[in-house]
Write an enzyme that holds these catalytic residues in place. Structure first.
Site, mmCIF file in Angstrom:
data_model
loop_
_atom_site.group_PDB
_atom_site.id
_atom_site.type_symbol
_atom_site.label_atom_id
_atom_site.label_comp_id
_atom_site.label_asym_id
_atom_site.label_seq_id
_atom_site.Cartn_x
_atom_site.Cartn_y
_atom_site.Cartn_z
ATOM 1 N N GLY A 5 0.752 -1.065 -0.021
ATOM 2 C CA GLY A 5 0.048 -0.245 0.142
ATOM 3 C C GLY A 5 0.789 0.852 -0.103
ATOM 4 O O GLY A 5 0.546 2.422 0.197
ATOM 5 N N LEU A 11 -9.771 3.384 -10.424
ATOM 6 C CA LEU A 11 -11.117 2.961 -10.483
ATOM 7 C C LEU A 11 -11.667 2.872 -9.225
ATOM 8 O O LEU A 11 -11.794 3.436 -8.313
ATOM 9 C CB LEU A 11 -11.184 1.423 -10.617
ATOM 10 C CG LEU A 11 -10.598 0.277 -12.105
ATOM 11 C CD1 LEU A 11 -10.657 0.000 -11.654
ATOM 12 C CD2 LEU A 11 -11.328 1.471 -13.617
ATOM 13 N N LYS A 13 -5.568 -5.742 2.950
ATOM 14 C CA LYS A 13 -6.318 -6.133 3.131
ATOM 15 C C LYS A 13 -6.882 -6.906 4.913
ATOM 16 O O LYS A 13 -5.712 -7.178 5.737
ATOM 17 C CB LYS A 13 -6.398 -7.521 2.726
ATOM 18 C CG LYS A 13 -5.789 -7.628 1.225
ATOM 19 C CD LYS A 13 -4.485 -8.613 0.501
ATOM 20 C CE LYS A 13 -4.794 -8.096 -0.854
ATOM 21 N NZ LYS A 13 -4.130 -9.006 -1.147
ATOM 22 N N ARG A 45 4.539 -15.104 -3.764
ATOM 23 C CA ARG A 45 4.538 -16.001 -2.960
ATOM 24 C C ARG A 45 3.496 -16.845 -2.142
ATOM 25 O O ARG A 45 2.666 -16.348 -2.909
ATOM 26 C CB ARG A 45 5.197 -15.042 -2.135
ATOM 27 C CG ARG A 45 4.918 -13.318 -2.252
ATOM 28 C CD ARG A 45 4.547 -12.485 -0.728
ATOM 29 N NE ARG A 45 3.918 -11.061 -0.441
ATOM 30 C CZ ARG A 45 2.750 -11.523 -0.543
ATOM 31 N NH1 ARG A 45 1.822 -11.860 -0.277
ATOM 32 N NH2 ARG A 45 2.651 -10.104 -0.885
HETATM 33 P P1 ADP Z 1 0.628 -3.434 -3.062
HETATM 34 O O1 ADP Z 1 1.456 -3.327 -3.992
HETATM 35 O O2 ADP Z 1 1.142 -1.225 -2.726
HETATM 36 O O3 ADP Z 1 0.157 -4.345 -2.289
HETATM 37 P P2 ADP Z 1 -1.335 -3.180 -5.521
HETATM 38 O O4 ADP Z 1 -1.321 -2.192 -6.918
HETATM 39 O O5 ADP Z 1 -1.789 -3.978 -5.023
HETATM 40 O O6 ADP Z 1 -0.276 -2.615 -4.269
HETATM 41 O O7 ADP Z 1 -2.631 -1.952 -5.056
HETATM 42 C C1 ADP Z 1 -3.321 -2.140 -3.665
HETATM 43 C C2 ADP Z 1 -4.821 -1.859 -3.741
HETATM 44 O O8 ADP Z 1 -4.804 -0.419 -4.031
HETATM 45 C C3 ADP Z 1 -5.935 -2.440 -4.755
HETATM 46 O O9 ADP Z 1 -6.442 -3.672 -3.504
HETATM 47 C C4 ADP Z 1 -7.122 -1.149 -4.521
HETATM 48 O O10 ADP Z 1 -7.944 -0.907 -3.526
HETATM 49 C C5 ADP Z 1 -5.767 -0.135 -4.433
HETATM 50 N N1 ADP Z 1 -5.892 0.124 -6.342
HETATM 51 C C6 ADP Z 1 -4.473 -0.163 -6.906
HETATM 52 N N2 ADP Z 1 -4.718 0.189 -8.012
HETATM 53 C C7 ADP Z 1 -5.843 1.344 -8.475
HETATM 54 C C8 ADP Z 1 -6.615 1.850 -8.930
HETATM 55 N N3 ADP Z 1 -5.935 1.468 -10.757
HETATM 56 N N4 ADP Z 1 -7.578 2.247 -9.337
HETATM 57 C C9 ADP Z 1 -8.635 2.156 -8.011
HETATM 58 N N5 ADP Z 1 -8.218 1.376 -6.809
HETATM 59 C C10 ADP Z 1 -6.187 0.472 -7.278
#
Ligand code: ADP
Length: 450
Positions: A165, A203, A237, A291
């Site tokens: 995050g 989104l 999460k 992982r």
């Molecule tokens: P990290 O590697 O820090 O976990 P992620 O790319 O997996 O980052 O994104 C984590 C969370 O951030 C997603 O589950 C979602 O809640 C939010 N998020 C990421 N990209 C987007 C997007 N393009 N639009 C809206 N929310 C996003």
């Protein structure tokens, strides 16, 4: 098969791996910092080695100490758990250079997926649908503003090396762009040593749906359906379930096959998770985690397979023990993350556990390293347990979760247990009507910071 493996981790995930190893007749070696001498993973493993002082950079992240612990104990393979060195390609290389086996994917796969720009590019070429966004990195504020205009606001600026995050900033309008761009870059630099960023369409009402994949490294790969992890606080999460309450079998088969084929194509080995945002019936790839995930038990619950056992099997060169056809969903599973944190601010709350009682009964699994009298050290993650329930359907799983939370006792520190008690009173949780923003909104209205 290995005779002995070392677990380069602590807490509940170290226990999780020790348990799988023991069932397979494999001896386990725990490593620990001086702050963890009394930890449960040390007590439960067959052997243990102290690898350094409390600071994780000098213990759980210290590659020379971990390699030395393998050499001292004769461990043949290393399981990294999640976090710490689990997605560190250099570590994988060093493990292999010492004629040891890394229980996980190859250094190359970790490297490709660890850089989000390269990951997205690779996935796009493999036919995986992605969030619309910039082609590669965006170097200047001018470019960022131009892309924002072209794509239409809101947009999200993400550090390519980001994770957990961190390094993500939303620009709602053009006026926000400068702040969002600069902050995402600065966070990328300070947290991950890399200030490269890219831009995606933001989104507004998606769900977080992730597909569990598993490969044998020889061109065969399967998927184990999805997990819905939309209930998040600060992009982290807190409540996960499988199957996703809104995903149809047709959608699962379609996106699952795309993911399994992509993994087969790159000879992916071991467990992986391909994360998507899901909005209006469309899946958009955001990242791949190379992982085992914290939330893997919900998938184990509905498919009845042991993912850690499977990781160890394929790492030792054995074939996977199931085919896609063997994998049938049975019922519904939910996990809640119990953190030692004080509500409403979620401030870490380490300290001594004066009483611990784990819930039991049909369909209840408690993955935790707690015990009566244990002192949670202040140096590490605040996750102290995962309560996982399984039922024949979603209503039964929710009822079981409520019942199990009622039995769970963690005294001595504040925890997130009351959060889940309160969430289970919400009609939206029972109807499955939530997206990635639901929890943040709910927290704003229900838990006012003190
Ligand atoms: P990290 O590697 O820090 O976990 P992620 O790319 O997996 O980052 O994104 C984590 C969370 O951030 C997603 O589950 C979602 O809640 C939010 N998020 C990421 N990209 C987007 C997007 N393009 N639009 C809206 N929310 C996003």
């Amino acid at each position: 098969m290995f005779n002995k493996i070392l677990i380069a981790n602590r807490g509940e995930i170290a226990l999780r791996v020790i348990r799988a190893a023991r069932e397979m007749g494999i001896r386990s070696v725990a490593v620990h910092s001086t702050a963890d001498s009394d930890a449960m993973h040390v007590r439960m493993a067959d052997e243990s080695v102290c690898i350094g002082p409390p600071s994780s950079t000098q213990s759980y992240l210290s590659i020379p100490s971990i390699i030395a612990a393998c050499e001292i104990t004769g461990a043949e393979a290393v399981h990294p758990g999640y976090g710490f060195l689990s997605e560190n390609a250099a570590f994988v290389q060093i493990v292999q250079d010492h004629d040891l086996t890394f229980i996980g994917p190859t250094a190359d796969h970790i490297r490709v997926m660890g850089d989000k720009i390269t990951a997205k590019d690779t996935m796009r070429k493999l036919g995986v649908p992605c969030v619309p966004g910039s082609e590669g990195g965006v170097d200047t504020l001018e470019d960022a503003k131009r892309i924002g205009e072209e794509m239409g606001y809101p947009v999200i600026i993400k550090a390519t090396a980001g994770g957990g995050g961190k390094g993500m900033k939303v620009a709602q309008t053009a006026a926000d762009m400068e702040r969002a761009f600069m902050t995402a870059r600065a966070e990328g630099k300070s947290n991950f040593g890399n200030d490269e960023v890219y831009i995606e369409k933001y989104l507004t009402t998606p769900r977080h749906i992730e597909i569990q994949v598993f490969g044998d490294g020889k061109g065969r790969a399967v998927h184990l359906g999805e997990r819905d992890c939309s209930l998040q606080r600060r992009h982290q999460k807190v409540f996960e379930e499988a199957p996703g309450p809104t995903i149809t079998q047709e959608e699962r088969d379609r996106i699952g096959k795309i993911c399994a084929d992509a993994c087969a194509n790159i000879n992916y080995i071991g467990a992986g998770t391909i994360e998507f945002l899901y909005e209006n019936g469309e899946f958009y790839f955001i990242e791949m985690n190379t992982r085992l995930q914290v939330e893997h038990p919900v998938t184990e619950g509905i498919f009845g397979v042991d993912l850690v056992r499977e990781q160890i099997r394929v790492a030792s060169g054995l074939p996977m023990s199931f085919t896609q056809e063997d994998l049938k969903i049975n019922g519904h599973a939910i996990e809640v993350r119990i953190n030692a944190e004080r509500l409403p601010n979620f401030a870490p709350c380490p300290g001594r556990i004066t009483q611990y009682h784990a819930p039991g009964g049909l369909g209840v699994r408690m993955d935790s390293a707690l015990y009566d009298g244990y002192s949670i050290p202040p140096y590490y993650d605040s996750l102290i347990g995962k309560l996982i329930v399984h039922g024949r359907d979603r209503p039964e799983a929710l009822a079981r979760l409520q019942r199990a939370l009622g039995e769970l006792i963690v005294d001595g520190v504040d925890t997130t247990i009351p959060l889940f008690d309160a969430l289970l009173q919400e009609p939206d949780i029972h109807s499955g009507n939530y997206n990635i923003h639901w929890l943040e909104h709910w927290l704003e209205t229900h838990l006012q910071p003190a």
